[in-house]
Design a protein around this motif. Structure first.
Motif, PDB file in Angstrom:
ATOM      1  N   TYR A  27       0.826  -1.208   0.000  1.00 29.51           N
ATOM      2  CA  TYR A  27       0.000   0.000   0.000  1.00 29.51           C
ATOM      3  C   TYR A  27       0.861   1.259   0.000  1.00 29.51           C
ATOM      4  O   TYR A  27       0.605   2.205  -0.766  1.00 29.51           O
ATOM      5  N   GLN A  28       1.870   1.278   0.856  1.00 31.82           N
ATOM      6  CA  GLN A  28       2.694   2.477   0.961  1.00 31.82           C
ATOM      7  C   GLN A  28       3.479   2.726  -0.327  1.00 31.82           C
ATOM      8  O   GLN A  28       3.686   3.873  -0.728  1.00 31.82           O
ATOM      9  N   GLY A  29       3.899   1.649  -0.980  1.00 28.22           N
ATOM     10  CA  GLY A  29       4.583   1.795  -2.260  1.00 28.22           C
ATOM     11  C   GLY A  29       3.683   2.406  -3.314  1.00 28.22           C
ATOM     12  O   GLY A  29       4.115   3.270  -4.102  1.00 28.22           O
ATOM     13  N   ILE A  30       2.429   1.986  -3.349  1.00 28.12           N
ATOM     14  CA  ILE A  30       1.470   2.551  -4.307  1.00 28.12           C
ATOM     15  C   ILE A  30       1.263   4.039  -4.034  1.00 28.12           C
ATOM     16  O   ILE A  30       1.278   4.875  -4.959  1.00 28.12           O
ATOM     17  N   LEU A  31       1.062   4.387  -2.773  1.00 34.84           N
ATOM     18  CA  LEU A  31       0.823   5.795  -2.428  1.00 34.84           C
ATOM     19  C   LEU A  31       2.031   6.660  -2.775  1.00 34.84           C
ATOM     20  O   LEU A  31       1.877   7.787  -3.273  1.00 34.84           O
ATOM     21  N   ALA A  32       3.221   6.130  -2.546  1.00 29.24           N
ATOM     22  CA  ALA A  32       4.425   6.886  -2.886  1.00 29.24           C
ATOM     23  C   ALA A  32       4.512   7.117  -4.392  1.00 29.24           C
ATOM     24  O   ALA A  32       4.862   8.216  -4.848  1.00 29.24           O
ATOM     25  N   GLU A  33       4.182   6.103  -5.171  1.00 24.95           N
ATOM     26  CA  GLU A  33       4.227   6.237  -6.631  1.00 24.95           C
ATOM     27  C   GLU A  33       3.186   7.219  -7.134  1.00 24.95           C
ATOM     28  O   GLU A  33       3.432   7.962  -8.090  1.00 24.95           O
ATOM     29  N   ARG A  34       2.025   7.228  -6.500  1.00 23.24           N
ATOM     30  CA  ARG A  34       0.981   8.150  -6.983  1.00 23.24           C
ATOM     31  C   ARG A  34       1.328   9.597  -6.655  1.00 23.24           C
ATOM     32  O   ARG A  34       0.902  10.510  -7.340  1.00 23.24           O
ATOM     33  N   GLN A  35       2.125   9.776  -5.622  1.00 21.03           N
ATOM     34  CA  GLN A  35       2.593  11.139  -5.299  1.00 21.03           C
ATOM     35  C   GLN A  35       3.760  11.552  -6.187  1.00 21.03           C
ATOM     36  O   GLN A  35       3.909  12.708  -6.539  1.00 21.03           O
ATOM     37  N   ASP A  36       4.583  10.543  -6.562  1.00 20.92           N
ATOM     38  CA  ASP A  36       5.751  10.830  -7.407  1.00 20.92           C
ATOM     39  C   ASP A  36       5.853   9.747  -8.479  1.00 20.92           C
ATOM     40  O   ASP A  36       6.454   8.698  -8.263  1.00 20.92           O
ATOM     41  N   PRO A  37       5.229   9.962  -9.651  1.00 19.83           N
ATOM     42  CA  PRO A  37       5.230   8.949 -10.714  1.00 19.83           C
ATOM     43  C   PRO A  37       6.632   8.512 -11.147  1.00 19.83           C
ATOM     44  O   PRO A  37       6.786   7.447 -11.750  1.00 19.83           O
TER      45      PRO A  37
END
Length: 487
Positions: free
Chosen positions: A474-484
Motif C-alpha cells: 500500500y505504501q509503495g502505491i501511495l508513494a508512486e501516486r505522489q511521485d510517478p
C-alpha cells in the motif's frame, strides 16, 4: 492512518463458500492492528443483513445506481473492531443460500448485473460520492466479483490506489458480448488488452489490467499463474504485468484455530502437551461411528471437485481401507464424486464417515482428531486447511503446488528436523498413494512423528507478517501516486 476500502463478495462469518471469506475477515483485522483504517464492503445478503440487524446496524447513505436504490448499512464485523458496510439492494442480493448460484447449482443469470452494481457502489465510496464521511486512499479488491471497480476508477486522475488479489484464477466472471452491451459498459473497453477475452466479457481482466498492483495468495501460485498450465489463458497478461505482480502468503486466524482454546473441542492440547489429541480422535471416531480400533485416521475437508484431486483420492481410498485406515470426510460438490464416496461409506461404515455440506464445528474436530490431513489438489492458490492441520499437530499430505509447496516440507527434501508433512510432486494417484504410505511408515516411528507434529505446531501461521507485506505494498502505491518517477 492510511484508509483502506477492502471489497469482497464473502466475509466470514456472514457468508462463506471458501477461503476468500476467511481471508476477508482476518486480513482487514490484522491491518487494523497495524494501525490501518480498514472498512469492508460486502453485498447485503440475507444472512449478513440479519446479523447486522441484530447488532444494531444503521443506514449511513442511500444512492441510486443503474435504476436501483441502494442503502449503505454500517455495522461491525462480528468479533472484531472493523467497520463493515453492506450494500443493501434486495432485488439483486436478497436471496437465500449460495451468493452466486441457485439451489440447482446454476449461476444466477443476473450475476453480471449484481456485481457490476457492487463495483459501482465501491467506486462511489472510493471517489467520495456516496455521501459518507469517509473515503479511502487504497481500494483492495478481491476476485472477479469486485474486479470492475478499478475499471470504474480509471478515468479519475485523483482516484485512490488500487490492489487486486487473485484468490483463484479459475473463476474469472465470464459473460457474453450481449451481456457486455446490456450492462452499458463503454465500448472502448471491448478490446483484448482491456475486458474482451476470446469474444467474451471477462470481469477478472478489469482487476488484472487496471489495478496498480496485483497480488495472489502465495509466492508459488504467483509463479504458476504465469504459465500456460495454470494461467487459464491469462498467463501472457500476467507475465506482462509481472513487475506489478507479487505473491503474499495468506495467514490464518490463530485465535479461531487454536487447539489450546478451541470451543469446538471437548479436550484441548498444545505443542508441549499433545496427550489430549488422542482424546480428540476418540471423540471424533465415536461421534462419526468409526471404530476406535487404533487405526490411522485420515481427514479431508473441502469441496468435492476436480481441482481438489477427488479422483486421486477415490483411487487411493480402497487400498488404504483394505489395510485398516479410516477416513473422516466433510464437503460437498459434484455428484460424480459424492456418489462413489457415499458407496464407500456404505461399504465401510466403520471406516468411512462422509458428511455432505459444511459444518464449521466438525471441520475443527476433524482437523484436531485425525492423524493425517489430505490435500491432493491439482492446484491450490494458497490453501488454509494445511495450515490449520499443521497448527493442530495433524500431519498434512499434499500435492506440491502453489501455497501447499510454500508451507509443507517433506523429510525427503529437508530432513526430519525441518519437515512438517509429506508431499507428492507427480500429478497422479500413484504418487499420492506413495506419499501416504511414507506417512504411514513414519507414523510407526513415535519419535519421528512427534518431531513432525512439533515442527508444524511451531510455525507462525498468523496474519501478522502477511499484513506487514500488504502494508508495504500500500505504501509503495501511495508513494508512486505522489511521485510517478518512482514507478
Amino acid at each position: 492512518m492510511t484508509r483502506v476500502l477492502f471489497v469482497s463478495s464473502e466475509v466470514y462469518p456472514l457468508v462463506k463458500t471458501g477461503g476468500l471469506a476467511d481471508v476477508s475477515a482476518s486480513l482487514p483485522e490484522a491491518l487494523c492492528r497495524l494501525g490501518y483504517d480498514v472498512n469492508i464492503l460486502l453485498p447485503g445478503y440475507p444472512s449478513a443483513m440479519e446479523t447486522a440487524g441484530a447488532s444494531g446496524a444503521s443506514r449511513k447513505a442511500r444512492i441510486s445506481i443503474d435504476g436501483y436504490t441502494v442503502n449503505l448499512v454500517e455495522t461491525r464485523l462480528p468479533g472484531a473492531a472493523v467497520t463493515l458496510w453492506l450494500v443493501d439492494c434486495p432485488p439483486l442480493f436478497g436471496r437465500e443460500g449460495n451468493p452466486y448460484q441457485n439451489d440447482q447449482g446454476e449461476d444466477w443469470p443476473d450475476n453480471a448485473w449484481r456485481f457490476k452494481l457492487f463495483a459501482r457502489v465501491g467506486a462511489k465510496i472510493a471517489m467520495d460520492q456516496a455521501g459518507l464521511s469517509w473515503h479511502p486512499e487504497i481500494v483492495h479488491c478481491n476476485d472477479w466479483q469486485s474486479a470492475l471497480l478499478p475499471v470504474f476508477l480509471e478515468p479519475y486522475p485523483e482516484r485512490p490506489g488500487t490492489v487486486f488479489t487473485i484468490h483463484n484464477l479459475a473463476y474469472q466472471g465470464l459473460f457474453s458480448r450481449k451481456t457486455f452491451e446490456d450492462l452499458g459498459l463503454d465500448e472502448s473497453l471491448w478490446r483484448f488488452e482491456k475486458l474482451e477475452f476470446h469474444g467474451r466479457l471477462s470481469f477478472i481482466k478489469g482487476g488484472l489490467v487496471f489495478s496498480d498492483r496485483i497480488t495472489t495468495v502465495s509466492p508459488g501460485y504467483a509463479e504458476e499463474i504465469q504459465t500456460p498450465a495454470l494461467g487459464y489463458g491469462l498467463d501472457g497478461l500476467l507475465r506482462y504485468r509481472r513487475p506489478q505482480l507479487s505473491g503474499i502468503l495468506n495467514g490464518i486466524d490463530t485465535r479461531t484455530w487454536n487447539p489450546e482454546e478451541d470451543p469446538h473441542l471437548d479436550n484441548h492440547y498444545g505443542r508441549d502437551h499433545l496427550k489430549n489429541k488422542r482424546l480428540c480422535q476418540a471423540n471424533l471416531q465415536r461421534s462419526l461411528g468409526l471404530g476406535p480400533n487404533g487405526a490411522v485416521l485420515l481427514g479431508f475437508v473441502g469441496r468435492l471437485v476436480e481441482q481438489k484431486g477427488l479422483d486421486w483420492l477415490l483411487t487411493v481410498m480402497p487400498p488404504l481401507l483394505e489395510r485398516g485406515c479410516q477416513f473422516a470426510m466433510l464437503g460437498s460438490g459434484e455428484r460424480r464424486y459424492e456418489e462413489p464416496l457415499k458407496e464407500l461409506s456404505l461399504k465401510w461404515p466403520d471406516r468411512v464417515s462422509l458428511t455432505l455440506g459444511y459444518d464449521e464445528a466438525l471441520a475443527h474436530r476433524i482437523t484436531a482428531g485425525c492423524d493425517l490431513f489430505l490435500m491432493p489438489s491439482r492446484f491450490e492458490p494458497c490453501g488454509l486447511n494445511q495450515m490449520y492441520s499443521l497448527r493442530y499437530g495433524t500431519i498434512p499430505v499434499v500435492h506440491s503446488v502453489g501455497g501447499l509447496r510454500d508451507t509443507v516440507f517433506d523429510p525427503a527434501d529437508t530432513g526430519i528436523d525441518n519437515a512438517n508433512g509429506f508431499c507428492f510432486k507427480s500429478p497422479d494417484s500413484a504418487s499420492f498413494l506413495a506419499a501416504i504410505e511414507r506417512a504411514l511408515d513414519c507414523h510407526k516411528n513415535r519419535k519421528a512423528w512427534r518431531r513432525l507434529q512439533e515442527n508444524g505446531m511451531a510455525g507462525d501461521y498468523s496474519w501478522k507478517q502477511s499484513a506487514l507485506h500488504y502494508g508495504e505494498l500500500y505504501q509503495g502505491i501511495l508513494a508512486e501516486r505522489q511521485d510517478p518517477n518512482l514507478k
